[in-house]
Design a protein around this motif. Structure first.
Motif, PDB file in Angstrom:
ATOM      1  N   HIS A  67       0.827  -1.214   0.000  1.00 61.35           N
ATOM      2  CA  HIS A  67       0.000   0.000   0.000  1.00 61.35           C
ATOM      3  C   HIS A  67       0.863   1.267   0.000  1.00 61.35           C
ATOM      4  CE1 HIS A  67      -3.586   2.340   0.274  1.00 61.35           C
ATOM      5  NE2 HIS A  67      -3.080   3.017   1.291  1.00 61.35           N
ATOM      6  N   GLN A  68       2.055   1.162   0.530  1.00 59.54           N
ATOM      7  CA  GLN A  68       2.895   2.350   0.632  1.00 59.54           C
ATOM      8  C   GLN A  68       3.629   2.706  -0.658  1.00 59.54           C
ATOM      9  OE1 GLN A  68       4.432   0.754   4.607  1.00 59.54           O
ATOM     10  NE2 GLN A  68       4.694   2.953   4.855  1.00 59.54           N
ATOM     11  N   VAL A  69       3.850   1.702  -1.515  1.00 59.87           N
ATOM     12  CA  VAL A  69       4.622   1.996  -2.738  1.00 59.87           C
ATOM     13  C   VAL A  69       3.904   1.722  -4.061  1.00 59.87           C
ATOM     14  CG1 VAL A  69       6.884   1.721  -1.652  1.00 59.87           C
ATOM     15  CG2 VAL A  69       5.810  -0.265  -2.757  1.00 59.87           C
ATOM     16  N   TRP A  73       0.570  -9.787   4.789  1.00 62.46           N
ATOM     17  CA  TRP A  73      -0.385  -8.764   5.265  1.00 62.46           C
ATOM     18  C   TRP A  73       0.395  -7.627   5.913  1.00 62.46           C
ATOM     19  CZ3 TRP A  73      -1.457  -6.952  10.282  1.00 62.46           C
ATOM     20  CH2 TRP A  73      -2.603  -6.170  10.415  1.00 62.46           C
ATOM     21  N   HIS A  74       0.316  -6.456   5.276  1.00 64.10           N
ATOM     22  CA  HIS A  74       0.996  -5.285   5.838  1.00 64.10           C
ATOM     23  C   HIS A  74      -0.057  -4.193   6.045  1.00 64.10           C
ATOM     24  CE1 HIS A  74       5.100  -3.175   6.276  1.00 64.10           C
ATOM     25  NE2 HIS A  74       4.199  -2.274   6.615  1.00 64.10           N
ATOM     26  N   TRP A  75      -0.972  -4.450   6.958  1.00 63.49           N
ATOM     27  CA  TRP A  75      -1.921  -3.469   7.512  1.00 63.49           C
ATOM     28  C   TRP A  75      -3.156  -3.154   6.694  1.00 63.49           C
ATOM     29  CZ3 TRP A  75       1.648   0.834  10.037  1.00 63.49           C
ATOM     30  CH2 TRP A  75       2.395   0.244  11.074  1.00 63.49           C
ATOM     31  N   ASN A 115       2.761  -8.160   9.314  1.00 66.98           N
ATOM     32  CA  ASN A 115       3.664  -7.076   9.661  1.00 66.98           C
ATOM     33  C   ASN A 115       3.175  -6.393  10.932  1.00 66.98           C
ATOM     34  OD1 ASN A 115       5.823  -5.001   8.987  1.00 66.98           O
ATOM     35  ND2 ASN A 115       4.020  -3.719   9.254  1.00 66.98           N
ATOM     36  N   GLU A 116       4.017  -6.341  11.930  1.00 65.17           N
ATOM     37  CA  GLU A 116       3.774  -5.580  13.162  1.00 65.17           C
ATOM     38  C   GLU A 116       2.319  -5.589  13.606  1.00 65.17           C
ATOM     39  OE1 GLU A 116       5.259  -1.606  12.794  1.00 65.17           O
ATOM     40  OE2 GLU A 116       7.323  -2.253  12.551  1.00 65.17           O
ATOM     41  N   PRO A 117       1.775  -6.764  13.902  1.00 71.22           N
ATOM     42  CA  PRO A 117       0.363  -6.760  14.314  1.00 71.22           C
ATOM     43  C   PRO A 117       0.105  -5.897  15.553  1.00 71.22           C
ATOM     44  CG  PRO A 117       1.399  -8.905  14.692  1.00 71.22           C
ATOM     45  CD  PRO A 117       2.339  -8.119  13.857  1.00 71.22           C
ATOM     46  N   PHE A 123       4.462   6.231   0.987  1.00 74.78           N
ATOM     47  CA  PHE A 123       3.301   6.785   1.686  1.00 74.78           C
ATOM     48  C   PHE A 123       3.326   6.323   3.140  1.00 74.78           C
ATOM     49  CE2 PHE A 123      -1.248   6.449   2.848  1.00 74.78           C
ATOM     50  CZ  PHE A 123      -1.592   7.782   2.705  1.00 74.78           C
ATOM     51  N   GLU A 124       3.641   7.262   4.035  1.00 68.90           N
ATOM     52  CA  GLU A 124       3.815   6.899   5.438  1.00 68.90           C
ATOM     53  C   GLU A 124       2.474   6.978   6.186  1.00 68.90           C
ATOM     54  OE1 GLU A 124       6.024   5.457   7.146  1.00 68.90           O
ATOM     55  OE2 GLU A 124       5.662   6.069   9.200  1.00 68.90           O
ATOM     56  N   TRP A 125       1.525   6.144   5.775  1.00 65.87           N
ATOM     57  CA  TRP A 125       0.237   5.966   6.452  1.00 65.87           C
ATOM     58  C   TRP A 125      -0.444   7.295   6.795  1.00 65.87           C
ATOM     59  CZ3 TRP A 125      -0.915   1.285   5.194  1.00 65.87           C
ATOM     60  CH2 TRP A 125       0.082   0.319   5.096  1.00 65.87           C
TER      61      TRP A 125
END
Ligand code: BGC
Length: 427
Positions: free
Chosen positions: A18-20, A134-136, A179-181, A383-385
């Motif tokens: 989602h960020q890139v 899964w990254h958020w 990722n970092e749940p 894209f930093e959330w």
């Protein structure tokens, strides 16, 4: 002194879909549209004067809409050429669930083929893929059934994992299921800063258990398909200390914070990871007062006097990674540092940041911690959330208008370390 890293150590960088990628349609992209004006308005009171001056774009709603992100979806070959030219031997990226399964049970074969090509592009460049499942971000239909609060999401996630493992498993050895749940859970269900933007402890606890179960199921599914694959989780592990060493309340608070942020997740997934992914960003010095500030989402950096900060105002504390790594020795599993990086648009601190963290990583290795790889966050500006585009973490700068890539000079310094698998500590 010359610090040598172990043979076959992986050197790389990370990204997340989602960020890139750009042009995603998921719970985050919808949330951005609904919240970009609010975020732009709030920025004025939230950030300090120096940050507002340096990054005026934080006052614009467009900053908070991922849109085309870094257009990596179309430019992955160019980006991997850069990673290869920087001597990177591994790359961590994520598969976007909402692309692969945009509607409940309807898989999009074209998107699966896209990820197959991404894997082939890495393989052609001799770059080992580390694939996050899964990254958020969640598909809209998952959001609509209540996301991770709903137990059904566990079974749906398992079906998605099964599909990806059958289709792409032969090309992937290293899998990172989640990722970092715990960061996701605290920001989504306690701080209320990310979708579904709640402040509800019960929802937090339910989603916590469901994510752990989803990890455990995915571990089993991936191993059923290929017993030689290696499956882990990417954990955000900060170095946590009580502010007043002899204050019982601060001590208990630090222990609780550490337990919820990592220890409990390790317990719930015990026996279901072949390696540990460590993402190190924070030094949290806790006292009752500061935890309230954290809950209100003000800042992560606890020591206001410290001058050494990133563009986001986070304290830079390289020694912390050493303590985190030493603490993980008890789990007796190989460790990969799956993220470590900083927002530094002018690239003034990045070279030193990487070097100093690596010096402490090396010390941990010398003292018997089995660290096998380091992934800088991130390969690209992205894209930093809920902060949007202004924080720039990339080894490679991305021009938001033209999407042109520019390799930052710190990236070339990092490339030298990657090439020779060692660094000079007193350079
Ligand atoms: C996340 C990334 C994020 C980075 C910097 C990590 O917690 O996995 O998605 O961009 O930190 O904030």
């Amino acid at each position: 002194m010359l610090l040598k890293f172990p043979k076959n150590f992986f050197w790389g960088s990370s990204t997340s879909a989602h960020q890139v990628e750009g042009n995603n349609h998921n719970d985050w992209s919808e949330w951005e549209k609904q919240n970009c004006h609010r975020l732009a308005l709030e920025a004025k009171d939230y950030w300090q004067a120096w940050q507002l001056k340096k990054f005026p774009e934080m006052l614009e709603p467009e900053n908070y809409v991922s849109g085309w992100a870094s257009d990596h979806y179309n430019r992955y070959e160019e980006d991997f050429d850069i990673a290869r030219s920087l001597n990177q031997s591994a790359h961590r990226f994520s598969i976007e669930w909402s692309r692969v399964e945009p509607k409940n049970g309807q898989f999009n074969q074209k998107e699966i083929e896209h990820y197959r090509k991404v894997l082939q592009a890495l393989s052609e460049r001799k770059i080992e893929p580390f694939v996050t499942l899964w990254h958020w971000s969640n598909p809209i239909w998952i959001r609509d059934i209540g996301g991770w609060e709903n137990k059904k999401t566990i079974a749906y996630f398992a079906r998605y994992v099964e599909k990806i493992a059958s289709e792409l498993g032969s090309e992937v050895k290293f899998w990172i299921v989640l990722n970092e749940p715990t960061v996701y859970l605290s920001r989504s269900y306690i701080v209320g800063a990310s979708p579904p933007q709640k402040r509800n402890i019960l929802a937090f606890l339910k989603a916590y258990k469901n994510l752990a179960k989803a990890h455990n199921d995915a571990y089993r599914i991936i191993h059923e398909k290929d017993k030689d694959s290696l499956v882990g989780m990417a954990n955000n592990l900060g170095f946590i200390e009580p502010k007043h060493k002899y204050c019982l309340a601060d001590q208990l608070l630090s222990r609780l914070y550490k337990y919820i942020g990592g220890g409990r997740m390790f317990e719930l997934t015990r026996g279901n990871y072949d390696f540990i992914g460590v993402q190190y960003y924070f030094h949290d010095v806790l006292c009752f007062y500061s935890i309230f500030r954290y809950l209100s989402g003000i800042s992560h950096s606890r020591d206001e006097k410290k001058e050494i900060k990133t563009d986001l105002g986070w304290e830079i504390f390289p020694e912390g990674i050493y303590h985190v790594l030493k603490d993980l020795k008890k789990y007796d599993k190989p460790i990969y540092i799956t993220e470590n990086g900083l927002a530094d648009a002018r690239d003034r601190k990045r070279k030193k940041f990487i070097r100093e963290h690596l010096i402490w990583v090396h010390k941990a290795i010398e003292e018997g911690v089995d660290v096998r790889g380091y992934f800088y966050w991130s390969l690209l500006d992205n894209f930093e959330w809920d902060k949007g585009f202004w924080p720039q973490f990339g080894l490679v700068a991305v021009n938001r208008k033209t999407m042109k890539r520019r390799i930052r000079s710190s990236a070339r310094e990092y490339a030298k370390i990657c090439e020779i698998n060692q660094l000079e500590s007193n350079e």
